[in-house]
Design a protein around this motif. Structure first.
Motif, PDB file in Angstrom:
ATOM      1  N   UNK A 179      13.745 -34.678 -14.512  1.00 38.11           N
ATOM      2  CA  UNK A 179      12.358 -34.848 -14.939  1.00 38.11           C
ATOM      3  C   UNK A 179      12.183 -34.294 -16.333  1.00 38.11           C
ATOM      4  N   UNK A 180      11.017 -34.522 -16.921  1.00 46.50           N
ATOM      5  CA  UNK A 180      10.763 -34.075 -18.291  1.00 46.50           C
ATOM      6  C   UNK A 180      10.893 -32.558 -18.421  1.00 46.50           C
ATOM      7  N   UNK A 181      10.435 -31.820 -17.434  1.00 50.53           N
ATOM      8  CA  UNK A 181      10.448 -30.361 -17.526  1.00 50.53           C
ATOM      9  C   UNK A 181      11.573 -29.721 -16.733  1.00 50.53           C
ATOM     10  N   UNK A 182      12.538 -30.511 -16.324  1.00 52.40           N
ATOM     11  CA  UNK A 182      13.668 -29.964 -15.562  1.00 52.40           C
ATOM     12  C   UNK A 182      14.980 -30.442 -16.166  1.00 52.40           C
ATOM     13  N   UNK A 183      15.921 -29.511 -16.276  1.00 56.56           N
ATOM     14  CA  UNK A 183      17.256 -29.843 -16.746  1.00 56.56           C
ATOM     15  C   UNK A 183      18.245 -28.967 -15.995  1.00 56.56           C
ATOM     16  N   UNK A 184      19.359 -29.541 -15.661  1.00 56.76           N
ATOM     17  CA  UNK A 184      20.406 -28.782 -14.966  1.00 56.76           C
ATOM     18  C   UNK A 184      21.703 -28.971 -15.724  1.00 56.76           C
ATOM     19  N   UNK A 185      22.336 -27.873 -16.098  1.00 52.55           N
ATOM     20  CA  UNK A 185      23.618 -27.888 -16.782  1.00 52.55           C
ATOM     21  C   UNK A 185      24.636 -27.231 -15.863  1.00 52.55           C
ATOM     22  N   UNK A 186      25.669 -27.973 -15.495  1.00 51.89           N
ATOM     23  CA  UNK A 186      26.682 -27.473 -14.563  1.00 51.89           C
ATOM     24  C   UNK A 186      28.038 -27.450 -15.262  1.00 51.89           C
ATOM     25  N   UNK A 187      28.615 -26.260 -15.452  1.00 49.92           N
ATOM     26  CA  UNK A 187      29.949 -26.179 -16.054  1.00 49.92           C
ATOM     27  C   UNK A 187      30.988 -26.844 -15.149  1.00 49.92           C
ATOM     28  N   UNK A 188      31.815 -27.700 -15.722  1.00 48.68           N
ATOM     29  CA  UNK A 188      32.827 -28.416 -14.942  1.00 48.68           C
ATOM     30  C   UNK A 188      33.788 -27.453 -14.236  1.00 48.68           C
ATOM     31  N   UNK A 189      34.068 -26.331 -14.866  1.00 50.54           N
ATOM     32  CA  UNK A 189      35.008 -25.361 -14.289  1.00 50.54           C
ATOM     33  C   UNK A 189      34.482 -24.727 -13.008  1.00 50.54           C
ATOM     34  N   UNK A 190      33.177 -24.795 -12.765  1.00 49.76           N
ATOM     35  CA  UNK A 190      32.597 -24.169 -11.574  1.00 49.76           C
ATOM     36  C   UNK A 190      32.439 -25.128 -10.404  1.00 49.76           C
ATOM     37  N   UNK A 191      32.711 -26.414 -10.618  1.00 46.72           N
ATOM     38  CA  UNK A 191      32.639 -27.394  -9.526  1.00 46.72           C
ATOM     39  C   UNK A 191      33.889 -27.240  -8.666  1.00 46.72           C
ATOM     40  N   UNK A 192      33.690 -27.035  -7.356  1.00 52.43           N
ATOM     41  CA  UNK A 192      34.843 -26.878  -6.484  1.00 52.43           C
ATOM     42  C   UNK A 192      35.020 -28.048  -5.516  1.00 52.43           C
ATOM     43  N   UNK A 193      34.027 -28.923  -5.432  1.00 45.90           N
ATOM     44  CA  UNK A 193      34.142 -30.069  -4.528  1.00 45.90           C
ATOM     45  C   UNK A 193      33.198 -31.179  -4.996  1.00 45.90           C
ATOM     46  N   UNK A 194      33.687 -32.427  -4.904  1.00 43.28           N
ATOM     47  CA  UNK A 194      32.853 -33.591  -5.193  1.00 43.28           C
ATOM     48  C   UNK A 194      32.850 -34.452  -3.940  1.00 43.28           C
TER      49      UNK A 194
END
Length: 139
Positions: free
Chosen positions: A40-55
């Protein structure tokens, strides 16, 4: 687990522009090593690739439509959920193929089961080897 605690800081102007121009979009910032989602306009999520443990891929089948989602499970944070209907979804999957091998088959990996949420793991980080306990008695 040993992770990079301070991923690259993304420029303020870039973050503001993405919030205002790209709501409902997702992409990979390869310089910062992050998945960036702007639900949304007032929401952003930044996820470091190194912290992803499962897709994980999930499919929600209703009488109106099928939707496939990707769930990015992140160490110490809420799961990031992206829909195939998000802007930039296909490009995001293309950009992440080298980092998370196996996600390119997201569309065909999840069986369509009428009126049920189904899911399957596409990629999982290998757990580090557990230390071996020394069982020899000391003299």
């Amino acid at each position: 687990m040993d992770h990079e605690d301070s991923p690259a800081k993304r420029p303020l102007f870039t973050r503001l522009r993405e919030r205002l121009v790209s709501p409902g979009a997702a992409h990979v910032d390869s310089e910062a090593g992050m998945i960036v989602a702007t639900p949304g306009v007032f929401r952003m999520r930044e996820v470091p690739l190194a912290r992803v443990f499962r897709v994980e891929a999930g499919n929600r089948d209703t009488d109106a439509w099928d939707s496939v989602f990707l769930f990015f499970h992140v160490d110490g944070e809420e799961t990031l959920v992206l829909s195939e209907h998000d802007k930039g979804f296909v490009e995001l999957v293309d950009d992440l193929q080298a980092t998370f091998p196996g996600i390119e088959g997201w569309e065909s990996a999840v069986p369509s089961v009428k009126f049920q949420l189904t899911s399957v793991d596409l990629w999982r980080r290998d757990a580090p080897d557990a230390p071996v306990a020394d069982t020899a008695e000391a003299p």
